[in-house]
Design a protein around this motif. Structure first.
Motif, mmCIF file in Angstrom:
data_model
loop_
_atom_site.group_PDB
_atom_site.id
_atom_site.type_symbol
_atom_site.label_atom_id
_atom_site.label_comp_id
_atom_site.label_asym_id
_atom_site.label_seq_id
_atom_site.Cartn_x
_atom_site.Cartn_y
_atom_site.Cartn_z
ATOM 1 N N ARG A 246 -1.539 1.631 -4.704
ATOM 2 C CA ARG A 246 -0.574 0.706 -4.188
ATOM 3 C C ARG A 246 0.844 1.308 -4.862
ATOM 4 O O ARG A 246 1.010 2.100 -6.004
ATOM 5 C CB ARG A 246 -0.757 -0.575 -4.796
ATOM 6 N N GLU B 230 -6.705 3.906 -1.806
ATOM 7 C CA GLU B 230 -5.984 2.639 -1.901
ATOM 8 C C GLU B 230 -5.078 2.436 -2.819
ATOM 9 O O GLU B 230 -4.621 1.302 -3.317
ATOM 10 C CB GLU B 230 -7.403 1.609 -2.261
ATOM 11 N N GLN C 73 0.672 -1.034 0.062
ATOM 12 C CA GLN C 73 -0.002 -0.029 -0.012
ATOM 13 C C GLN C 73 0.775 1.156 0.006
ATOM 14 O O GLN C 73 1.873 1.251 0.531
ATOM 15 C CB GLN C 73 -0.935 -0.069 1.225
#
Length: 700
Positions: free
Chosen positions: A63, A61, A36
């Motif tokens: 990454r 969210e 993350q």
């Protein structure tokens, strides 16, 4: 007092810049795995005693690909943010803020979980975009990934020289077709895109003989056991003896196709006299679940479906699957005794997995399968054999059709008998249930290990192909002549590759490759019983049908070993050198026999004996290449190149030698001298490439 205040302000600015630059210049071992984005930034904060200001909603969210290596702060931030759509800027010497990127010129973005080469692809593709508004502490532009805005051509990255480079920087006459173009053109096979490639010729020889591609007029028309065009799948070489079987397979989930014109013997090795085709498949992505679907419907009951799905299973594993199904009633109908049509039924799929085993080791594996079945081609052949009638003339309508009808045939005017008819619908009258059944599957493995300034890669590929083919040779409704053919091919390719990734002007790539291929074929010809026993031509159901009268078997085994090296040297900021050489050693075995007897109802082909094999010489070949390219501007370059290629020789069979053929055929060789100019015009909206070449072909 005013002067003192100004001096204090100036001193503060100078101090901030110096401290910031010093902090950014420190290299430190960094090992932040893909995860993350918020977690990756916290790890960097702990590692660098850095303050990072950001909005949780902005990061969401997202990454990160992580960061690995001996990195400066700017380099670490760049790696962590690559592919996220975010950039950074300094607020003071120890504080960074994260911002959304600003729209700029088009380029490409790289998702998380990528290899060093893919990160290099992103950096290269982004390098021509205008500088972003944010800056790193050292004053250099912060790395940003940009999105396509439709006003400029994006930069294409290719691996024609075994390393990621912008297409404009490659001193080779090369064309690249990307995934968006392939999808827009509904490309399913090589013939769907090769027409757009300069100096390329495509010939579809039907389902049995496959597709043939030639570059710059270099073809295998004069014969020979080996091909003149090399075909690679994900940089893995396939098929020395029959590239048509690779080119005839369906193209599913392709990232791009690179077409190199001119001999490529140094890096591609054997079979690259005319050029090389590298098909690059799409790789699994770690950043998100993604998918796409294509549905086409056309006339003659044609339906096509394709689906692609990318799923990250964890922070280190992602899977990408693709499948297709295609069917058609066909444009042609057989109104003869056998019935049927030129309909097709095809399906296949591909599954790929990416495993980030460690921060330095990336493993990609893939498996694909395809089945293709059709009754007969829409392209009508002209293999009629009417014996003595052939001596009359070739006027079917006035001379031959009446003869067929006099035997009791049914040939109304709409029956299609000639080449190049039927694509718009038509009928034939045949007694043989023609078919083409093909199955092929591929498997590949690529393990890439990244050292600080080097990469080691192990590449393995397997290709398995089976074809079974039945044809009505005489193309009539009489039991005259039919033939069965089978082709079975297997290829295993293994390569160990080493490459540098230096920041200076000098880099290199070297490797060792091994290829093993087998190609076996079998043929059977059947003759109508009426022709053997005498009488008038009959349908297959009458007078005994057919009898096998000819059997043929051929076996080929090919082994190739190669060692190559290529250096890249930026002699100056504008002048670049690419030079290399390959040593090749090839051996092959080939044998075959046949038997013909139309009177023997129990015809049996004897097993191959040592006397059925040809004496094949071992080939040893050096293939040098040297090229210079000069950057005329940021958007154009000129290059000169000398390159070489070869096609292996072979021994003739004992039967051919007994008919006064030479015992062996010498290898063919080609030397290519080339000058090229490529670049972009009209504010990066028009790309161009031109080349003038002279080729010296020896021992054709």
């Amino acid at each position: 007092m005013r002067n003192s205040l100004v001096a204090a302000i100036v001193a503060s600015i100078v101090g901030f810049s110096a401290n910031s630059a010093a902090q950014a210049a420190i290299r430190r071992a960094t090992a932040i795995p893909p995860q993350q984005l918020t977690t990756a930034l916290r790890a960097l904060i702990d590692d660098r005693e850095l303050q990072i200001v950001y909005s949780s909603d902005l990061l969401g969210e997202r990454r990160s690909a992580g960061a690995n290596g001996e990195l400066t702060l700017d380099e670490a931030l760049t790696q962590i943010l690559s592919g996220t759509g975010l950039v950074y800027t300094y607020l003071d010497a120890s504080t960074v803020t994260i911002l959304p990127k600003q729209p700029t010129a088009s380029a490409v973005t790289v998702p998380s979980g990528v290899s060093r080469q893919e990160r290099r692809n992103w950096r290269l593709a982004s390098s021509e975009a205008p500088a972003p508004t944010t800056q790193g502490a050292s004053g250099e532009p912060a790395a940003t990934a940009t999105s396509e805005d439709g006003t400029e051509l994006y930069e294409v990255i290719v691996t024609a020289q075994k390393r990621a480079q912008k297409l404009i920087d490659v001193p080779i006459s090369i064309s690249a077709v990307d995934a968006d173009t392939l999808e827009a053109l509904r490309v399913e096979q090589v013939g769907d895109y090769i027409f757009s490639i300069p100096n390329a010729t495509f010939i579809d020889q039907g389902a049995f003989y496959g597709q043939r591609v030639t570059f710059r007029g270099i073809s295998d028309f004069a014969g020979g056991r080996f091909d003149v065009t090399s075909v690679l799948l994900d940089d893995i070489g396939f098929s020395a003896m029959n590239s048509a079987v690779v080119l005839s397979t369906g193209l599913l989930d392709i990232e791009r196709i690179e077409v190199l014109r001119g001999p490529q013997g140094t890096l591609s090795g054997r079979n690259s006299l005319g050029g090389s085709i590298n098909i690059v498949t799409a790789k699994p992505q770690m950043d998100a679940i993604k998918g796409s679907m294509t549905v086409d419907v056309g006339r003659f009951g044609t339906q096509y479906f394709k689906g692609i799905l990318n799923v990250p299973l964890s922070e280190r594993v992602a899977v990408r699957t693709a499948a297709f199904q295609s069917s058609s009633d066909g444009a042609m109908r057989n109104v003869g005794p056998a019935g049927g049509s030129s309909g097709t039924d095809m399906f296949g799929g591909r599954a790929a997995v990416r495993f980030l085993a460690t921060d330095k080791l990336t493993i990609d594996a893939a498996f694909g399968y395809e089945s293709r079945k059709r009754d007969f081609d829409d392209l009508v052949g002209h293999n009629f054999n009417l014996g003595a009638v052939e001596s009359v003339n070739d006027n079917w309508v006035n001379d031959k059709l009446p003869i067929l009808e006099s035997w009791g045939g049914s040939y109304p005017g709409e029956i299609s008998l000639f080449n190049q008819v039927g694509n718009n619908g038509g009928t034939v009258s045949r007694d043989v249930a023609e078919y083409v059944n093909i199955e092929d599957w591929t498997a590949s493995l690529r393990a890439s290990y990244e050292l600080d300034r080097h990469t080691i890669e192990l590449l393995y590929g397997h290709f398995d192909y089976e074809l079974r083919f039945m044809e009505d040779y005489d193309q009539t409704e009489y039991a005259w002549w039919k033939g069965y053919d089978g082709v079975f091919s297997q290829t295993d390719s293994l390569e160990l590759r080493f490459a540098s990734d230096y920041s200076g002007p000098f880099n290199w790539v070297a490797g060792i490759s091994q290829l093993r291929e087998s190609l076996d074929s079998e043929s059977t010809d059947f003759i109508g019983m009426w022709a053997i026993l005498g009488g008038t031509p009959r349908y297959a159901g009458g007078d005994g049908g057919y009898r096998a009268a000819y059997y043929e078997q051929n076996v080929n085994d090919f082994r190739s070993f190669g060692v190559y090296a290529n250096v890249f040297w930026d002699i100056s900021p504008r002048l670049h050198l690419s030079a290399g050489v390959r040593y090749s050693r090839e051996t092959s075995d080939a044998g075959g026999n046949f038997i013909y007897d139309e009177t023997d109802p129990n015809l049996v082909l004897p097993a191959l004996t040592p006397g059925d094999y040809a004496a094949n010489p071992t080939l040893e070949e050096f293939s040098p290449r040297i090229a210079f390219n000069y950057d005329v501007s940021k958007a154009s370059s000129v290059y000169v190149q000398y390159s070489t290629g070869y096609r292996a020789g072979y021994g003739n069979s004992p039967l051919s030698i007994s008919a006064n053929a030479p015992e062996a055929v010498d290898p063919e060789s080609l030397r290519n001298y080339e000058i090229g100019f490529k670049g972009r015009l009209l504010d990066n909206r028009l790309s161009f490439s031109t080349a003038v070449f002279y080729m010296d072909y020896t021992d054709l």
